[in-house]
Enzyme design. Structure first.
Site, PDB file in Angstrom:
ATOM      1  N   ASP A 224       0.711  -1.203  -0.068  1.00  0.00           N
ATOM      2  CA  ASP A 224      -0.007   0.003  -0.012  1.00  0.00           C
ATOM      3  C   ASP A 224       0.783   1.293   0.195  1.00  0.00           C
ATOM      4  OD1 ASP A 224      -2.416   1.482  -0.196  1.00  0.00           O
ATOM      5  OD2 ASP A 224      -2.804   1.249   2.126  1.00  0.00           O
TER       6      ASP A 224
ATOM      7  N   CYS B 194     -16.279   9.532  -2.500  1.00  0.00           N
ATOM      8  CA  CYS B 194     -16.317   8.141  -1.910  1.00  0.00           C
ATOM      9  C   CYS B 194     -16.043   8.196  -0.568  1.00  0.00           C
ATOM     10  CB  CYS B 194     -15.284   7.283  -2.633  1.00  0.00           C
ATOM     11  SG  CYS B 194     -14.750   5.881  -1.888  1.00  0.00           S
TER      12      CYS B 194
ATOM     13  N   CYS C 270     -15.828   2.393   3.975  1.00  0.00           N
ATOM     14  CA  CYS C 270     -17.006   1.952   3.193  1.00  0.00           C
ATOM     15  C   CYS C 270     -16.856   0.620   2.561  1.00  0.00           C
ATOM     16  CB  CYS C 270     -17.811   2.975   2.192  1.00  0.00           C
ATOM     17  SG  CYS C 270     -19.190   2.622   1.516  1.00  0.00           S
TER      18      CYS C 270
ATOM     19  N   CYS D 138     -19.702  -1.337  -2.095  1.00  0.00           N
ATOM     20  CA  CYS D 138     -19.579  -1.801  -3.455  1.00  0.00           C
ATOM     21  C   CYS D 138     -18.840  -3.133  -3.339  1.00  0.00           C
ATOM     22  CB  CYS D 138     -18.747  -0.801  -4.275  1.00  0.00           C
ATOM     23  SG  CYS D 138     -17.244  -0.351  -3.727  1.00  0.00           S
TER      24      CYS D 138
HETATM   25  C1  B12 Z   1      -5.759   5.974  -3.523  1.00  0.00           C
HETATM   26  C2  B12 Z   1      -6.393   4.568  -3.064  1.00  0.00           C
HETATM   27  C3  B12 Z   1      -7.668   4.949  -2.831  1.00  0.00           C
HETATM   28  C4  B12 Z   1      -8.365   5.985  -2.816  1.00  0.00           C
HETATM   29  C5  B12 Z   1      -8.848   5.889  -4.437  1.00  0.00           C
HETATM   30  C6  B12 Z   1      -9.453   4.361  -4.766  1.00  0.00           C
HETATM   31  C7  B12 Z   1      -9.333   4.117  -6.338  1.00  0.00           C
HETATM   32  N1  B12 Z   1     -10.172   3.210  -6.741  1.00  0.00           N
HETATM   33  O1  B12 Z   1      -8.347   4.535  -6.872  1.00  0.00           O
HETATM   34  C8  B12 Z   1      -9.834   5.746  -1.859  1.00  0.00           C
HETATM   35  C9  B12 Z   1      -9.253   6.478  -0.821  1.00  0.00           C
HETATM   36  C10 B12 Z   1     -11.100   6.103  -2.440  1.00  0.00           C
HETATM   37  C11 B12 Z   1      -9.448   4.458  -1.451  1.00  0.00           C
HETATM   38  C12 B12 Z   1     -10.492   3.545  -1.101  1.00  0.00           C
HETATM   39  C13 B12 Z   1     -10.560   2.169  -0.858  1.00  0.00           C
HETATM   40  N2  B12 Z   1      -9.338   1.417  -0.771  1.00  0.00           N
HETATM   41 CO1  B12 Z   1      -7.368   1.943  -1.603  1.00  0.00          CO
HETATM   42  N3  B12 Z   1      -6.020   2.388  -2.569  1.00  0.00           N
HETATM   43  C14 B12 Z   1      -5.470   3.647  -3.033  1.00  0.00           C
HETATM   44  C15 B12 Z   1      -4.148   3.312  -3.311  1.00  0.00           C
HETATM   45  C16 B12 Z   1      -3.230   3.909  -2.515  1.00  0.00           C
HETATM   46  C17 B12 Z   1      -3.938   3.741  -4.981  1.00  0.00           C
HETATM   47  C18 B12 Z   1      -5.084   3.317  -5.813  1.00  0.00           C
HETATM   48  C19 B12 Z   1      -4.579   4.144  -7.163  1.00  0.00           C
HETATM   49  O2  B12 Z   1      -3.654   3.850  -7.932  1.00  0.00           O
HETATM   50  N4  B12 Z   1      -5.783   4.546  -7.747  1.00  0.00           N
HETATM   51  C20 B12 Z   1      -5.776   5.220  -9.145  1.00  0.00           C
HETATM   52  C21 B12 Z   1      -6.786   4.867  -9.928  1.00  0.00           C
HETATM   53  C22 B12 Z   1      -6.627   5.342 -11.471  1.00  0.00           C
HETATM   54  O3  B12 Z   1      -6.933   3.412 -10.009  1.00  0.00           O
HETATM   55  P1  B12 Z   1      -8.466   2.655  -9.911  1.00  0.00           P
HETATM   56  O4  B12 Z   1      -9.567   3.646  -9.596  1.00  0.00           O
HETATM   57  O5  B12 Z   1      -8.107   1.566  -9.092  1.00  0.00           O
HETATM   58  O6  B12 Z   1      -8.574   2.274 -11.681  1.00  0.00           O
HETATM   59  C23 B12 Z   1      -7.823   1.143 -11.916  1.00  0.00           C
HETATM   60  C24 B12 Z   1      -8.993   0.589 -12.975  1.00  0.00           C
HETATM   61  O7  B12 Z   1     -10.456   0.637 -12.491  1.00  0.00           O
HETATM   62  C25 B12 Z   1      -8.642   0.827 -14.254  1.00  0.00           C
HETATM   63  N5  B12 Z   1      -9.558   1.729 -14.889  1.00  0.00           N
HETATM   64  C26 B12 Z   1      -9.665   3.261 -14.430  1.00  0.00           C
HETATM   65  N6  B12 Z   1     -10.509   3.682 -15.431  1.00  0.00           N
HETATM   66  C27 B12 Z   1     -11.061   2.782 -16.476  1.00  0.00           C
HETATM   67  C28 B12 Z   1     -11.717   2.989 -17.438  1.00  0.00           C
HETATM   68  C29 B12 Z   1     -11.966   1.835 -18.189  1.00  0.00           C
HETATM   69  C30 B12 Z   1     -12.783   2.002 -19.487  1.00  0.00           C
HETATM   70  C31 B12 Z   1     -11.072   0.455 -17.977  1.00  0.00           C
HETATM   71  C32 B12 Z   1     -11.328  -0.658 -18.772  1.00  0.00           C
HETATM   72  C33 B12 Z   1     -10.323   0.445 -16.675  1.00  0.00           C
HETATM   73  C34 B12 Z   1     -10.471   1.732 -16.209  1.00  0.00           C
HETATM   74  O8  B12 Z   1      -7.489   1.411 -14.110  1.00  0.00           O
HETATM   75  C35 B12 Z   1      -6.960   1.839 -12.915  1.00  0.00           C
HETATM   76  C36 B12 Z   1      -5.666   1.183 -13.111  1.00  0.00           C
HETATM   77  O9  B12 Z   1      -5.093   1.483 -11.810  1.00  0.00           O
HETATM   78  C37 B12 Z   1      -4.016   1.805  -3.575  1.00  0.00           C
HETATM   79  C38 B12 Z   1      -2.748   1.118  -3.210  1.00  0.00           C
HETATM   80  C39 B12 Z   1      -1.846   1.210  -4.366  1.00  0.00           C
HETATM   81  N7  B12 Z   1      -0.520   1.734  -4.065  1.00  0.00           N
HETATM   82  O10 B12 Z   1      -2.100   0.790  -5.187  1.00  0.00           O
HETATM   83  C40 B12 Z   1      -4.908   1.468  -2.198  1.00  0.00           C
HETATM   84  C41 B12 Z   1      -5.905   0.053  -2.361  1.00  0.00           C
HETATM   85  C42 B12 Z   1      -6.396   0.221  -3.659  1.00  0.00           C
HETATM   86  N8  B12 Z   1      -7.058   0.247  -1.415  1.00  0.00           N
HETATM   87  C43 B12 Z   1      -7.531  -0.976  -0.982  1.00  0.00           C
HETATM   88  C44 B12 Z   1      -8.670  -1.060  -0.164  1.00  0.00           C
HETATM   89  C45 B12 Z   1      -8.848  -2.196   0.620  1.00  0.00           C
HETATM   90  C46 B12 Z   1      -9.586   0.189  -0.168  1.00  0.00           C
HETATM   91  C47 B12 Z   1     -10.906   0.323   0.549  1.00  0.00           C
HETATM   92  C48 B12 Z   1     -11.891  -1.153   0.291  1.00  0.00           C
HETATM   93  C49 B12 Z   1     -10.939   0.610   1.851  1.00  0.00           C
HETATM   94  C50 B12 Z   1     -12.355   0.796   2.627  1.00  0.00           C
HETATM   95  N9  B12 Z   1     -12.999  -0.221   2.919  1.00  0.00           N
HETATM   96  O11 B12 Z   1     -12.412   1.942   2.871  1.00  0.00           O
HETATM   97  C51 B12 Z   1     -11.762   1.348  -0.406  1.00  0.00           C
HETATM   98  C52 B12 Z   1     -12.271   0.864  -1.868  1.00  0.00           C
HETATM   99  C53 B12 Z   1     -12.912   1.588  -2.531  1.00  0.00           C
HETATM  100  C54 B12 Z   1     -12.909   1.370  -4.025  1.00  0.00           C
HETATM  101  N10 B12 Z   1     -13.945   0.761  -4.672  1.00  0.00           N
HETATM  102  O12 B12 Z   1     -11.682   1.477  -4.579  1.00  0.00           O
HETATM  103  C55 B12 Z   1      -6.807  -2.001  -1.487  1.00  0.00           C
HETATM  104  C56 B12 Z   1      -7.487  -2.684  -2.580  1.00  0.00           C
HETATM  105  C57 B12 Z   1      -7.622  -4.166  -2.454  1.00  0.00           C
HETATM  106  C58 B12 Z   1      -8.193  -4.978  -3.445  1.00  0.00           C
HETATM  107  N11 B12 Z   1      -8.922  -5.961  -3.614  1.00  0.00           N
HETATM  108  O13 B12 Z   1      -8.499  -4.209  -4.768  1.00  0.00           O
HETATM  109  C59 B12 Z   1      -5.410  -1.175  -2.114  1.00  0.00           C
HETATM  110  C60 B12 Z   1      -4.925  -2.040  -3.254  1.00  0.00           C
HETATM  111  C61 B12 Z   1      -4.477  -1.325  -0.862  1.00  0.00           C
HETATM  112  C62 B12 Z   1      -3.742  -2.575  -0.609  1.00  0.00           C
HETATM  113  N12 B12 Z   1      -2.617  -2.697  -0.593  1.00  0.00           N
HETATM  114  O14 B12 Z   1      -4.373  -3.582  -0.205  1.00  0.00           O
HETATM  115  N13 B12 Z   1      -8.178   3.842  -1.786  1.00  0.00           N
HETATM  116  S1  SF4 Z   2     -19.396  -8.284 -10.296  1.00  0.00           S
HETATM  117 FE1  SF4 Z   2     -20.783  -6.970 -10.382  1.00  0.00          FE
HETATM  118  S2  SF4 Z   2     -20.849  -5.987  -8.224  1.00  0.00           S
HETATM  119 FE2  SF4 Z   2     -18.921  -6.958  -8.499  1.00  0.00          FE
HETATM  120  S3  SF4 Z   2     -17.293  -5.393  -9.265  1.00  0.00           S
HETATM  121 FE3  SF4 Z   2     -18.336  -6.555 -11.201  1.00  0.00          FE
HETATM  122  S4  SF4 Z   2     -20.013  -5.154 -11.493  1.00  0.00           S
HETATM  123 FE4  SF4 Z   2     -19.320  -4.660  -9.475  1.00  0.00          FE
HETATM  124  S1  SF4 Z   3     -19.690   2.178  -2.312  1.00  0.00           S
HETATM  125 FE1  SF4 Z   3     -17.625   1.763  -2.935  1.00  0.00          FE
HETATM  126  S2  SF4 Z   3     -17.094   3.648  -4.129  1.00  0.00           S
HETATM  127 FE2  SF4 Z   3     -19.047   3.890  -3.304  1.00  0.00          FE
HETATM  128  S3  SF4 Z   3     -18.701   5.219  -1.389  1.00  0.00           S
HETATM  129 FE3  SF4 Z   3     -18.609   3.027  -0.681  1.00  0.00          FE
HETATM  130  S4  SF4 Z   3     -16.348   2.276  -0.868  1.00  0.00           S
HETATM  131 FE4  SF4 Z   3     -16.770   4.553  -2.192  1.00  0.00          FE
END
Ligand code: B12
Ligand code: SF4
Ligand code: SF4
Length: 351
Positions: free
Chosen positions: A132, A212, A239, A242
């Site tokens: 992380d 979020c 949270c 999702c």
């Molecule tokens: C910043 C961050 C956050 C931010 C932003 C989350 C996010 N989605 O980016 C916030 C604070 C909101 C957050 C929340 C949470 N986080 Co966080 N977070 C991070 C962190 C430090 C960086 C993530 C990152 O690079 N984001 C940048 C964006 C661009 O990435 P992304 O949204 O994941 O999008 C990816 C794809 O969806 C895709 N994509 C994006 N757009 C598009 C469009 C298309 C068309 C397609 C095909 C693909 C695509 O490309 C991206 C590739 O990186 C990582 C650790 C790390 N160094 O990776 C932990 C990490 C992702 N978090 C983690 C966790 C556990 C959480 C939470 C569950 C905590 C909680 N319960 O509150 C939530 C989950 C929310 C969610 N649904 O993601 C874990 C996830 C484990 C897993 N199974 O995936 C990580 C990996 C930490 C760890 N080492 O375990 N987090």
């Molecule tokens: S299986 Fe459904 S609920 Fe789970 S991540 Fe994909 S779209 Fe979201």
């Molecule tokens: S459901 Fe997922 S994306 Fe929405 S607020 Fe909760 S952690 Fe963030």
């Protein structure tokens, strides 16, 4: 020379649940980060902007990198989901934060795996280990290592275990045989997008952090925008919605390790009971957990908002009468004011 299978065997012996190998390559998904930042989806998380170049390829972190050893650890504890409860007076705390601080627990395992690699390979071994904390897009490498696919909720989902996984990795200069990437199995499902309380999943695979609840209750240092306070409901820290609605988490793996079981006070405490604790009691409760990231002041801010949403009879009185030092902080006081106004307004409407 050691093989990918040797590494996987050692990783599982050290307590990791999943281990796969990704090549150290510039995968197309890594490019989404820039657009995500340009759209303002990182909010105040300046560290994401500062490290954008390094996050674009692990070879910017370790120039000699050939492979990424991606690791997954199940943290799920056998407890109901927040979506299965309907009591607005109970605090929702995200399950990743229930146990011991994963940074410390997993870093220790990573250090042991690194030591084993160094001993097995010799002085030519180069490696960097992160959980992380590093400038790495962990989910992308986990997907290419076959750990799981990045779902529409943006979480990595393992088809057999679900998505309650901590990710970690060792970037190294070994040319290990890579695994096949995990194929996307979301199909036509949109349950996560539909269920997000704040509409933070603005599109499939795209999360706007500024909406979020995880960001608003953990990362955001200042005031929670009033437009989102109602939707935060009883979420006091993080949270899980999702992930809870995801069909791949209907029968997920459960961690047996004591490290991930809910600590005292973390097992759906009542909001009022949390609020009435002194600052020292809250600090003691959070010590050694991932929750220390938010600190007492932000936790109180969040609990005030959740109490405002609770319709709890004694909440307004408790909010104004509790006098721990953090309650006097202007940030906390402003959220208390909002909550009291909402609670009193609700009572008048009901009268
Ligand atoms: C910043 C961050 C956050 C931010 C932003 C989350 C996010 N989605 O980016 C916030 C604070 C909101 C957050 C929340 C949470 N986080 Co966080 N977070 C991070 C962190 C430090 C960086 C993530 C990152 O690079 N984001 C940048 C964006 C661009 O990435 P992304 O949204 O994941 O999008 C990816 C794809 O969806 C895709 N994509 C994006 N757009 C598009 C469009 C298309 C068309 C397609 C095909 C693909 C695509 O490309 C991206 C590739 O990186 C990582 C650790 C790390 N160094 O990776 C932990 C990490 C992702 N978090 C983690 C966790 C556990 C959480 C939470 C569950 C905590 C909680 N319960 O509150 C939530 C989950 C929310 C969610 N649904 O993601 C874990 C996830 C484990 C897993 N199974 O995936 C990580 C990996 C930490 C760890 N080492 O375990 N987090
Ligand atoms: S299986 Fe459904 S609920 Fe789970 S991540 Fe994909 S779209 Fe979201
Ligand atoms: S459901 Fe997922 S994306 Fe929405 S607020 Fe909760 S952690 Fe963030």
């Amino acid at each position: 020379m050691i093989s990918a299978n040797d590494v996987k065997r050692e990783a599982l012996a050290l307590g990791f649940d999943l281990c796969g190998i990704a090549p150290a390559a510039a995968f197309p998904e890594l490019r989404y980060l820039r657009e995500w930042l340009d759209r303002g989806y990182a909010g105040e998380m300046q560290y994401m902007h500062r490290s954008v170049d390094r996050r674009s390829d692990v070879r910017h972190v370790l120039p000699s990198a050939r492979s990424v050893i991606a690791l997954g650890t199940v943290y799920n504890a056998a407890r109901p989901y927040s979506t299965e409860r309907s009591d607005p007076t109970q605090a929702e705390i995200a399950r990743y934060a229930w146990g011991d601080d994963y940074h410390a627990v997993i870093q220790e395992r990573l250090d042991r795996l690194l030591a084993w690699l160094r001993a097995a390979v010799g002085p030519s071994f180069e490696g960097r280990a992160y959980v992380d904390t590093g400038p790495v897009q962990e989910r992308v490498y986990a997907q290419y290592a076959g750990i799981g696919w990045i779902g529409k909720n943006t979480c990595v989902i393992n088809p057999a275990m679900g998505s309650w996984l901590f990710l970690a990795e060792i970037i190294c200069n070994l040319a290990l045989t890579p695994d096949a990437p995990a194929p996307d199995q979301c199909g036509t499902c949109t349950l996560c997008l539909d269920a997000c309380p704040t509409g933070a999943l603005v599109d499939a695979y795209a999360l706007d952090s500024t909406r979020c609840i995880s960001y608003l209750t953990i990362e955001l240092k200042g005031s929670i925008p009033t437009t989102h306070r109602d939707d935060i409901g009883a979420h006091a820290y993080g949270c899980d919605v999702c992930q809870e609605v995801c069909p791949w988490n209907h029968a997920p793996a459960v961690a047996s390790e004591s490290a991930w079981q809910p600590r005292d006070g973390f097992d759906t405490p009542r909001l009022l009971e949390l609020w009435r604790r002194s600052d020292d009691e809250l600090r003691a409760m959070m010590k050694g957990s991932a929750m220390t990231r938010a600190g007492v002041k932000r936790l109180r801010r969040n609990v005030a908002v959740a109490l405002g949403n609770s319709a709890e009879a004694d909440a307004a009185a408790a909010l104004v009468s509790h006098d721990s030092p953090s309650c006097a902080d202007p940030l906390v006081a402003e959220h208390v004011q909002w909550a009291v106004a909402k609670l009193r307004g609700a009572r008048h409407e009901g009268a």
